[in-house]
Design a protein around this motif. Structure first.
Motif, mmCIF file in Angstrom:
data_model
loop_
_atom_site.group_PDB
_atom_site.id
_atom_site.type_symbol
_atom_site.label_atom_id
_atom_site.label_comp_id
_atom_site.label_asym_id
_atom_site.label_seq_id
_atom_site.Cartn_x
_atom_site.Cartn_y
_atom_site.Cartn_z
ATOM 1 N N ASP A 1 7.801 8.154 3.056
ATOM 2 C CA ASP A 1 6.490 8.083 3.665
ATOM 3 C C ASP A 1 5.948 9.433 4.128
ATOM 4 O O ASP A 1 6.696 10.318 4.546
ATOM 5 N N ILE A 2 4.635 9.545 4.071
ATOM 6 C CA ILE A 2 3.946 10.643 4.737
ATOM 7 C C ILE A 2 3.191 10.045 5.914
ATOM 8 O O ILE A 2 2.718 8.903 5.844
ATOM 9 N N ARG B 1 -0.593 -1.866 10.085
ATOM 10 C CA ARG B 1 -1.754 -1.049 9.697
ATOM 11 C C ARG B 1 -1.459 -0.244 8.440
ATOM 12 O O ARG B 1 -2.352 -0.017 7.617
ATOM 13 N N TRP B 2 -0.218 0.213 8.296
ATOM 14 C CA TRP B 2 0.144 0.986 7.096
ATOM 15 C C TRP B 2 -0.110 0.142 5.861
ATOM 16 O O TRP B 2 -0.697 0.623 4.879
ATOM 17 N N VAL C 1 1.228 -8.348 -2.461
ATOM 18 C CA VAL C 1 1.807 -7.091 -1.980
ATOM 19 C C VAL C 1 1.955 -7.124 -0.464
ATOM 20 O O VAL C 1 2.994 -6.746 0.091
ATOM 21 N N ARG C 2 0.902 -7.598 0.220
ATOM 22 C CA ARG C 2 0.981 -7.694 1.682
ATOM 23 C C ARG C 2 2.019 -8.713 2.127
ATOM 24 O O ARG C 2 2.627 -8.573 3.190
ATOM 25 N N GLU C 3 2.248 -9.723 1.310
ATOM 26 C CA GLU C 3 3.250 -10.739 1.648
ATOM 27 C C GLU C 3 4.667 -10.213 1.492
ATOM 28 O O GLU C 3 5.530 -10.427 2.361
ATOM 29 N N HIS C 4 4.930 -9.529 0.388
ATOM 30 C CA HIS C 4 6.306 -9.140 0.070
ATOM 31 C C HIS C 4 6.642 -7.690 0.426
ATOM 32 O O HIS C 4 7.813 -7.366 0.648
ATOM 33 N N GLY C 5 5.624 -6.812 0.461
ATOM 34 C CA GLY C 5 5.891 -5.395 0.662
ATOM 35 C C GLY C 5 6.610 -5.057 1.951
ATOM 36 O O GLY C 5 7.613 -4.324 1.935
ATOM 37 N N LEU D 1 -2.035 -2.565 5.538
ATOM 38 C CA LEU D 1 -3.452 -2.887 5.376
ATOM 39 C C LEU D 1 -4.204 -1.721 4.746
ATOM 40 O O LEU D 1 -5.076 -1.913 3.888
ATOM 41 N N ARG D 2 -3.872 -0.506 5.148
ATOM 42 C CA ARG D 2 -4.518 0.666 4.543
ATOM 43 C C ARG D 2 -4.080 0.826 3.093
ATOM 44 O O ARG D 2 -4.890 1.126 2.215
ATOM 45 N N LYS D 3 -2.788 0.599 2.821
ATOM 46 C CA LYS D 3 -2.258 0.761 1.468
ATOM 47 C C LYS D 3 -2.926 -0.195 0.494
ATOM 48 O O LYS D 3 -3.099 0.127 -0.693
ATOM 49 N N THR D 4 -3.301 -1.371 0.976
ATOM 50 C CA THR D 4 -3.869 -2.387 0.095
ATOM 51 C C THR D 4 -5.382 -2.496 0.223
ATOM 52 O O THR D 4 -5.983 -3.468 -0.245
ATOM 53 N N GLY D 5 -6.021 -1.509 0.862
ATOM 54 C CA GLY D 5 -7.472 -1.459 0.901
ATOM 55 C C GLY D 5 -8.136 -2.348 1.918
ATOM 56 O O GLY D 5 -9.370 -2.408 1.978
ATOM 57 N N GLU D 6 -7.353 -3.028 2.765
ATOM 58 C CA GLU D 6 -7.919 -3.924 3.763
ATOM 59 C C GLU D 6 -8.415 -3.177 4.994
ATOM 60 O O GLU D 6 -9.218 -3.713 5.759
#
Length: 412
Positions: free
Chosen positions: A410-411, A192-193, A168-172, A195-200
């Motif tokens: 986005d929010i 950062r968006w 997800v982080r690679e392609h998103g 990383l937060r979305k994927t729990g990192e």
């Protein structure tokens, strides 16, 4: 004592976050993860607070953003967020003072617009913002869709496969940028968006790992991403499991059809909550029975406040040709004036003019029209646009409106 408004320091951050929680009716306790998450945001100097006797009683933050206009070009936006005033300090002009300072600074930087997502509708019109995009949420009753439950993969020969968060982080990010290049109303996303979305990157809020799915075209390109959560609910030995879409990015119609069809065919899922989608999303019409998709939310979303009208109107595209003289009033003195807009499919020019006005309108009304969603005819019927030349309103609608409605996924 009048509260003192100033930039927030790292030492202020726990108090600032507590004021944010208080106004948004969250728990007053501020997790240490939230403090750590927000610390880099302070270093921009664009987080403000109002302080009285050492207590933060109002919050405000802005940051740089890129907003996509009709046609795919983007402009620099001053994104306003985290706006609160504690219940004990309302009606004292704190928001007005913070907003005025921020908008002046944005104007001086050369930002074309300011943006925000309004928690409450009545607040921001008085600062020159207008609702420029809307969102719709559907709840889909899977059994009523009429889709073939024996789904075995995309009809076009593409592939739908589960992915891990590293994929997800690679392609998103690339998928979102491809979407943003064609979806007016969309805004950029930072590292950062994701990383937060994927729990990192924990931010103190509960996080549950979603199921993640990628769509690959027959040629092998990744053209879609779906992220969803599901609840394991059974009644009388029968599944009643709802699923909630966290993210669905599709950059081709085939990817969009494939991802929706996949989710609506997952065993045990009986209802799908779509989350915020474009108000003219194709989802209902993908279903043999569109009534299976019930609207549960339809509301304003991204608000736009013009700061540089020539830059804003010259950067977007126009499907029709026409010339309009717009007399724009701005009580704050940031963007008002009379402008000649000469626009067509080949491009646009917007320049100050002394010619007689065709339309008179407030800067907030121009914000509502800027992305092509609102109708000049509708605003004129409400008395919010004045027609100074016969036929000007009838010209404005085909000139300014877009075939598909703008959408901000986005929010912030």
């Amino acid at each position: 004592m009048t509260p003192h408004i100033r930039p927030v320091t790292e030492e202020d951050l726990p108090h600032w976050c507590r004021a944010l929680h208080t106004a948004f009716l969250s728990t007053p306790e501020v997790p240490k993860e939230e403090i750590e998450f927000r610390t880099p945001l302070v270093n921009t100097g664009r987080a403000q607070g109002a302080f009285e006797d050492g207590r933060c009683v109002a919050t405000f933050r802005s940051f740089d953003q890129r907003l996509t206009l009709p046609g795919g070009a983007d402009v620099v936006a001053d994104a306003v967020s985290n706006v609160t005033v504690s219940p004990t300090h309302r009606r004292r002009g704190l928001l007005s003072r913070m907003m005025a300072g921020d908008l002046r600074a944005a104007k001086e930087r050369g930002d074309a617009v300011a943006t925000l997502i309004a928690a409450e509708y009545p607040i921001y019109g008085r600062y020159g913002f207008g609702p420029a995009t809307w969102v719709t949420d559907w709840e889909v009753e899977v059994a009523r869709t009429g889709l073939d439950r024996r789904y075995s993969g995309p009809a076009d020969g593409g592939q739908v496969r589960f992915a891990d968060l590293a994929e997800v982080r690679e392609h998103g990010p690339g998928l979102h940028e491809r979407l943003r290049a064609r979806q007016h109303g969309a805004v950029d996303r930072s590292e950062r968006w994701w990383l937060r979305k994927t729990g990192e990157l924990p931010d103190g809020r509960p996080w549950e790992e979603p199921f993640s799915v990628l769509y690959r075209s027959p040629e092998g390109s990744v053209d879609g991403l779906l992220m969803y959560t599901a609840e394991d609910v059974w009644e009388g030995k029968l599944p009643q499991c709802p699923a909630t879409v966290q993210e669905l990015i599709a950059v081709t119609p085939a990817a969009e059809r494939a991802l929706w069809h996949f989710l609506l065919s997952v065993d045990w899922i009986t209802r799908v909550r779509t989350g915020h989608r474009a108000p003219d999303d194709v989802l209902p019409l993908l279903l043999p029975d569109p009534r299976a998709a019930r609207v549960v939310t339809h509301a304003d979303y991204l608000w736009v406040r013009p700061l540089d009208i020539p830059v804003l109107l010259e950067a977007r595209t126009y499907a029709a040709s026409g010339t309009l003289v717009l007399d724009v009033t701005d009580p704050d003195g940031l963007a008002g004036g009379r402008f000649l807009l000469e626009a067509g499919p080949e491009g646009a020019r917007c320049t100050p003019t002394r010619r007689a006005a065709d339309l008179t309108l407030g800067v907030g009304e121009l914000g509502a029209l800027a992305l092509g969603d609102e109708s000049a005819s509708r605003l004129a019927a409400l008395g919010r646009i004045g027609e100074e030349r016969a036929g000007a309103v009838a010209l404005a609608d085909p000139l300014l409106r877009t075939a598909r409605r703008p959408w901000c996924p986005d929010i912030f």
